[in-house]
Design a protein around this motif. Structure first.
Motif, mmCIF file in Angstrom:
data_model
loop_
_atom_site.group_PDB
_atom_site.id
_atom_site.type_symbol
_atom_site.label_atom_id
_atom_site.label_comp_id
_atom_site.label_asym_id
_atom_site.label_seq_id
_atom_site.Cartn_x
_atom_site.Cartn_y
_atom_site.Cartn_z
ATOM 1 N N UNK A 23 0.739 -1.207 -0.164
ATOM 2 C CA UNK A 23 -0.018 0.217 0.026
ATOM 3 C C UNK A 23 0.765 1.192 0.112
ATOM 4 N N UNK A 24 2.015 1.089 0.752
ATOM 5 C CA UNK A 24 2.822 2.534 0.923
ATOM 6 C C UNK A 24 3.280 2.657 -0.662
ATOM 7 N N UNK A 25 4.089 1.590 -1.033
ATOM 8 C CA UNK A 25 4.487 1.613 -2.511
ATOM 9 C C UNK A 25 3.674 2.074 -3.323
ATOM 10 N N UNK A 26 2.135 1.619 -3.340
ATOM 11 C CA UNK A 26 1.241 2.360 -4.450
ATOM 12 C C UNK A 26 1.095 3.641 -4.156
ATOM 13 N N UNK A 27 1.064 4.070 -2.790
ATOM 14 C CA UNK A 27 0.618 5.528 -2.715
ATOM 15 C C UNK A 27 1.553 6.441 -3.050
ATOM 16 N N UNK A 28 3.133 5.870 -2.983
ATOM 17 C CA UNK A 28 4.180 6.844 -3.336
ATOM 18 C C UNK A 28 4.247 6.768 -4.808
ATOM 19 N N UNK A 29 3.737 5.594 -5.654
ATOM 20 C CA UNK A 29 3.476 5.501 -7.028
ATOM 21 C C UNK A 29 2.746 6.447 -7.479
ATOM 22 N N UNK A 237 11.639 12.549 -10.504
ATOM 23 C CA UNK A 237 10.460 12.245 -9.600
ATOM 24 C C UNK A 237 9.638 11.423 -10.805
ATOM 25 N N UNK A 238 9.306 12.191 -11.751
ATOM 26 C CA UNK A 238 8.243 11.506 -12.725
ATOM 27 C C UNK A 238 8.634 10.362 -13.425
ATOM 28 N N UNK A 239 9.927 10.347 -13.848
ATOM 29 C CA UNK A 239 10.655 9.456 -14.662
ATOM 30 C C UNK A 239 11.156 8.165 -13.884
ATOM 31 N N UNK A 240 12.265 8.295 -13.228
ATOM 32 C CA UNK A 240 13.165 7.551 -12.114
ATOM 33 C C UNK A 240 12.005 7.178 -11.156
ATOM 34 N N UNK A 241 11.614 7.737 -10.779
ATOM 35 C CA UNK A 241 10.523 7.636 -9.460
ATOM 36 C C UNK A 241 9.425 6.977 -9.739
ATOM 37 N N UNK A 242 8.531 7.632 -10.743
ATOM 38 C CA UNK A 242 7.417 7.038 -11.136
ATOM 39 C C UNK A 242 7.311 5.782 -11.980
ATOM 40 N N UNK A 243 8.220 5.512 -12.955
ATOM 41 C CA UNK A 243 8.312 4.472 -13.719
ATOM 42 C C UNK A 243 9.065 3.130 -12.878
ATOM 43 N N UNK A 245 8.819 2.830 -9.870
ATOM 44 C CA UNK A 245 8.069 2.047 -8.784
ATOM 45 C C UNK A 245 6.855 1.426 -9.499
ATOM 46 N N UNK A 246 6.372 1.711 -10.927
ATOM 47 C CA UNK A 246 5.229 1.292 -11.626
ATOM 48 C C UNK A 246 6.029 -0.150 -11.762
ATOM 49 N N UNK A 247 7.099 -0.145 -12.387
ATOM 50 C CA UNK A 247 7.506 -1.578 -12.575
ATOM 51 C C UNK A 247 7.978 -2.472 -11.129
ATOM 52 N N UNK A 248 8.373 -1.803 -10.208
ATOM 53 C CA UNK A 248 8.669 -2.497 -8.944
ATOM 54 C C UNK A 248 7.025 -2.916 -8.531
ATOM 55 N N UNK A 249 6.167 -2.134 -8.682
ATOM 56 C CA UNK A 249 4.624 -2.797 -8.176
ATOM 57 C C UNK A 249 4.163 -3.662 -9.092
ATOM 58 N N UNK A 250 4.611 -3.691 -10.238
ATOM 59 C CA UNK A 250 4.108 -4.713 -11.219
ATOM 60 C C UNK A 250 4.827 -6.132 -10.700
ATOM 61 N N UNK A 251 5.979 -6.137 -10.081
ATOM 62 C CA UNK A 251 6.694 -7.302 -9.527
ATOM 63 C C UNK A 251 5.912 -7.879 -8.299
ATOM 64 N N UNK A 252 5.265 -6.848 -7.531
ATOM 65 C CA UNK A 252 4.665 -7.344 -6.330
ATOM 66 C C UNK A 252 3.231 -7.551 -6.538
ATOM 67 N N UNK A 253 2.750 -7.228 -7.455
ATOM 68 C CA UNK A 253 1.035 -7.272 -7.491
ATOM 69 C C UNK A 253 1.025 -7.904 -9.414
ATOM 70 N N UNK A 254 -0.444 -7.622 -9.623
ATOM 71 C CA UNK A 254 -1.014 -7.764 -11.041
ATOM 72 C C UNK A 254 -1.101 -6.646 -11.708
ATOM 73 N N UNK A 255 -0.902 -6.639 -12.918
ATOM 74 C CA UNK A 255 -1.365 -5.542 -13.725
ATOM 75 C C UNK A 255 -2.873 -4.780 -13.275
ATOM 76 N N UNK A 261 -4.932 1.467 -9.206
ATOM 77 C CA UNK A 261 -4.168 2.387 -8.290
ATOM 78 C C UNK A 261 -4.233 3.654 -8.888
ATOM 79 N N UNK A 262 -3.818 3.567 -10.421
ATOM 80 C CA UNK A 262 -3.365 5.008 -10.745
ATOM 81 C C UNK A 262 -4.558 5.593 -11.132
ATOM 82 N N UNK A 263 -6.033 5.007 -11.019
ATOM 83 C CA UNK A 263 -7.225 5.775 -10.774
ATOM 84 C C UNK A 263 -7.256 7.332 -10.174
ATOM 85 N N UNK A 264 -6.146 7.167 -9.124
ATOM 86 C CA UNK A 264 -6.322 8.429 -8.117
ATOM 87 C C UNK A 264 -5.428 9.489 -8.548
#
Length: 312
Positions: A23-29, A237-243, A245-255, A261-264
């Motif tokens: 959840x923390x990972x997704x919030x920062x994402x 922030x928007x490239x190294x941070x966002x992308x 975290x995006x790929x890291x989140x994909x490793x921890x969860x499903x597409x 989560x990006x609906x927010x």
């Protein structure tokens, strides 16, 4: 007996910790993903849009290049080529499409709505690509999340006099990112660390953006504090941070969960713009944010257990 009880009591705690970290990972994402819209808005006052995208991608790739060459497995041609394809789909097509749509006159609110239909695009493509489909609850959660975005962003939509083809650009970009998300999940190069993937994809995107930037007027950076500051923001922030975290989140969860989560992001962008630029913030936006959160929770709770622990 005591050892068994300790082990059994440790499992729920470790599971709760894993959920909290996700959840923390997704919030920062969400925060970093939203930062991309803010950064582009700020930098667009100082340079053409494709010049911004070029230097955002190029600098990001060059920052990551030393780590890519020294940390992680040795790069091979058969590993680099798929990541170049992902860079073209996930960065060039997605970022370029919505940026070109905005520059063509499509309202930013409408572009944000279309690009945030990513979970629906993933659902649409999941069956032919992965042989999977969303459950009924996940579909309901996705539509509730979309409804929240409509509530929060709908008042900003003003169709205006814009070429019809321009409205297809964010749709095409969203489908492109969805396809890249699904292909990445089944890619044989999933063993590569995130920084290596991101570096190759950024440099690939930079090569494509350079063509458009040259056509737009040139590729040379503009030596102004506004342009430089905007690029630094977009890179860190928007490239190294966002992308990243995006790929890291994909490793921890499903597409499905990650894209839901990006609906927010649109409501977060509105709150951020209110703080930084003094843009109006209505109760409809706040209510839409709450509705989106409900949809995300439904999607998350409908997740299959094995999908939650899937790694890339």
């Amino acid at each position: 007996m005591s050892e068994v009880s300790i082990l059994s009591s440790g499992r729920p705690r470790s599971g709760l910790l894993a959920v909290a970290l996700l959840v923390l990972l997704e919030a920062v994402l969400v925060i970093c993903w939203s930062a991309g819209f803010i950064g582009i808005r700020f930098a667009s006052d100082h340079a053409p849009i494709f010049l911004i995208l070029l230097w955002r991608s190029l600098v990001s790739g060059l920052v990551l290049l030393p780590f890519t060459l020294t940390v992680g497995p040795k790069l091979r041609r058969e590993h680099v080529l798929p990541q170049m394809l992902f860079g073209a789909l996930a960065m060039s097509a997605y970022l370029g499409a919505f940026a070109l749509a905005i520059s063509s006159g499509v309202p930013t609110g409408l572009v944000a709505l279309i690009t945030d239909m990513l979970p629906l695009a993933v659902a649409l493509l999941s069956w032919p690509v992965l042989g999977q489909a969303l459950t009924t609850k996940q579909w309901i959660g996705s539509f509730i999340g979309l409804a929240g975005v409509l509530i929060a962003s709908g008042r900003s939509i003003n169709m205006g006099d814009v070429p019809v083809w321009a409205y297809a650009l964010p749709v095409a970009g969203t489908l492109s990112l969805a396809m890249a998300t699904l292909l990445l999940k089944r890619s044989p190069t999933n063993f590569m660390p995130v920084h290596q993937k991101l570096c190759i994809q950024c440099l690939s995107a930079a090569a494509i953006f350079a063509v458009f930037a040259w056509h737009e007027g040139g590729v040379a950076p503009i030596p102004e504090p506004g342009f430089i500051g905007g690029i630094v923001w977009l890179v860190l922030v928007a490239t190294i941070g966002a992308w990243g975290l995006y790929y890291l989140a994909l490793r921890k969860s499903s597409p499905a969960r990650v894209t839901a989560v990006l609906y927010l992001s649109p409501p977060v962008v509105m709150i951020w713009a209110w703080i930084m630029f003094g843009e109006p913030l209505s109760w409809a936006m706040v209510f839409g944010l709450a509705v989106s959160l409900v949809g995300i929770i439904i999607v998350a709770r409908a997740q299959k257990p094995q999908a939650e622990i899937a790694t890339v």
